[in-house]
Design an enzyme around this catalytic site. Sequence first.
Site, PDB file in Angstrom:
ATOM      1  N   GLU A  80       0.834  -1.208   0.000  1.00  0.00           N
ATOM      2  CA  GLU A  80       0.000   0.000   0.000  1.00  0.00           C
ATOM      3  C   GLU A  80       0.866   1.255   0.000  1.00  0.00           C
ATOM      4  OE1 GLU A  80      -2.133  -0.919   3.566  1.00  0.00           O
ATOM      5  OE2 GLU A  80      -3.041  -2.677   2.634  1.00  0.00           O
ATOM      6  N   GLU A 140      -4.940  -6.432   2.551  1.00  0.00           N
ATOM      7  CA  GLU A 140      -3.788  -7.220   3.001  1.00  0.00           C
ATOM      8  C   GLU A 140      -3.919  -8.700   2.663  1.00  0.00           C
ATOM      9  OE1 GLU A 140      -5.334  -4.984   4.900  1.00  0.00           O
ATOM     10  OE2 GLU A 140      -3.814  -3.448   5.283  1.00  0.00           O
ATOM     11  N   HIS A 163      -0.900   0.378  15.960  1.00  0.00           N
ATOM     12  CA  HIS A 163       0.263   0.862  15.202  1.00  0.00           C
ATOM     13  C   HIS A 163       1.555   0.690  16.003  1.00  0.00           C
ATOM     14  CE1 HIS A 163      -3.123   2.802  13.181  1.00  0.00           C
ATOM     15  NE2 HIS A 163      -2.352   2.967  12.141  1.00  0.00           N
TER      16      HIS A 163
END
Lengths: 324, 343
Positions: A29, A60, A127
């Site tokens: 991406e 994904e 994250h």
Amino acid sequence: MPQLTYLEAIRQGIWEEMERDPTVFCLGEDIGIYGGAFKVTDGFIDRFGPERVIDTPIAESAIVGAAFGASLTGMRPVAEFQFMDFIGCAFNQISNMVAKTHYLWGAPAPLVLRGPSGGNVHGGPFHSQNPEMWFVHNPGLKVVCPATAYDAKGLIKASIRDNNPVVFFEHKYLYRRIKGEVPTEDYVVPLGKARRAREGRDLSIITYAAMLHTALEAAEILAKDGIDIEVLDLRTVAPLDREAIIETVRKTNKVIIVHEHSRTGGLAGEITAIINEEAFDDLDGPIIRVTALDTPVPFSPPQEEYFLPKVSDVVREARRLKAY
Amino acid sequence: MRKKEDLGKDRLIWIYTQMVRIREFEERVKRTFLEHPGAMRGHTHLGDGAEASIVGALATRNETDFVMPSYRCHGYPIVLGTPPRNMMAELYGRKDGLCKGFGGSMHLADPARYFPGTSGIIAAAIAHATGAALTAQVKNTGQVVYCFFGDGAAKQGGFFESVNMAACWKLPIVYVLENNEYQAYTHISLEDANCMAGDPLSKKAAAFSIPGVTVDGTDPLKVYEVVGEAVDRARSGQGPSLIESRFYRLSAHGNAITVPPAPTQFPEHEAIGVYGNKAEFQAAKANDPIQRFRSELIKNGVLSEAEASRIEQAARSEMDEAVQFALASPLPSPEEATNYVYA
């Protein structure tokens, strides 16, 4: 030798492999025109073109599935996850197909699944994770977690050349923070081999990735107290370098294991079991774990700092174990 | 059928007010990276440019209908009545945050206001919203679920799996695909098959044999009509619809995460920073949905210039207070990090 950042070392490693082998290509991406969220593939599309540096939709599962299919049919894909946390979206493909293919069909699947992992950047629970154990538990995968610029380049090159699927965790805290000497000539760092990052005789710290630097910092502090620490950087966490683990246990007889992912079901438990099986009589004290807490990675900065293993934790535990 | 002509003066002013409040909130978030460098960590993703679409859609809502957007989630709870001061405190990771500082910008939740929660994983919430619609159907509550997600999410398996399921079961849900032209940093013309073929993204609905409509998401009243029809359809048991709401994201995808203590920063919009297309960005700015709606309301005599200014000033004061509240709120204690792992 030139000094490169950890990020630049990875970038150079992938670049060189793409120069060397036309079957190597990248997909992921925002990796092409934008150059990747962390700029690992910056400039790749200009050199190698959009056929080999492919901007994908946010998908994904399909990225891994397509990489897998390409790897079965003669290519060597390098798929990027924008954050390794998102690898969960592709878990079925990796766990149920990619990992088992050689076992089922005798077919090699030479693909690399890479991207940034790790905390200490206050990125919050989606994250900042260190999901390597999800894959360590899947026989058939190799799992690589470099800690230095030299290793990052040598290991990404070895991973791309390996005929097995490799999950490659790049620690985002180290990307631009760590620099090191990296040779200009071609080299690889073999998968499955640990490295003695510091010689010592009193106590061994077994660790990898960003925690290597935590361990080395702690070792410097402890050296002033006359405690001589050996540090083993695993570099590859699947398969584990059992010989190197046993060797350091036999040498120092005391072990601390440090990792950044949470405690329960973490790699420290597995290493402890290996030591119990193969070097129990060599131990002069309990094996100690210094790990993150058993919670998701907290978002709020003081809580994330509390969650992560710190130099002071390693120093405290080392003093305790030395005195044991 | 809902007609924009049926909206009274108060409702039109309400729509304008909510749009302005969202914009002001997002502006304050963006400014914090300059005014209070380092104070806000993590990722924030702003909804400026989406205001007309958000408010136009939610203007059709009954009070107990669920709202389940993506991680770009600040705008919706503002409309639902969630106090911006608690939202702002959450973005700063503070104790008085909506989620006690445990969620951050991408993971807001206000269940009491029918806002069950959002996810930082692209498209994850499309499936969650589908499940909420299943609850509404099974319990026969008459509720409808408003599911908002970006054009990027419409390429995830979770989108296709969820919409198919909702269509099979005729679930009471409206899927609002917010096409803001950019999937993170990559332009939609490079990653969407419909777009590349010159088709609207609402064409995806045909794959599930449900209605698919594209609407100008910069006009709240057009969105009101189109979403309203889909909501009525969902509530009457006829199943889901897919609405492509087209607008332009006026800020970059989000701020960059940096290693502390380096402050986080908000980059330039991708149109400029990645594609060097300043004209595209300026055209979108010139077509600002808030300015357009403001002019329209004034022209039609719904608002006077003075009234519009009062609304804008009130929003500024409200969001200014929210920032002051957030900055004054303490950080959570480190030890609390181990709380709440289990219910």
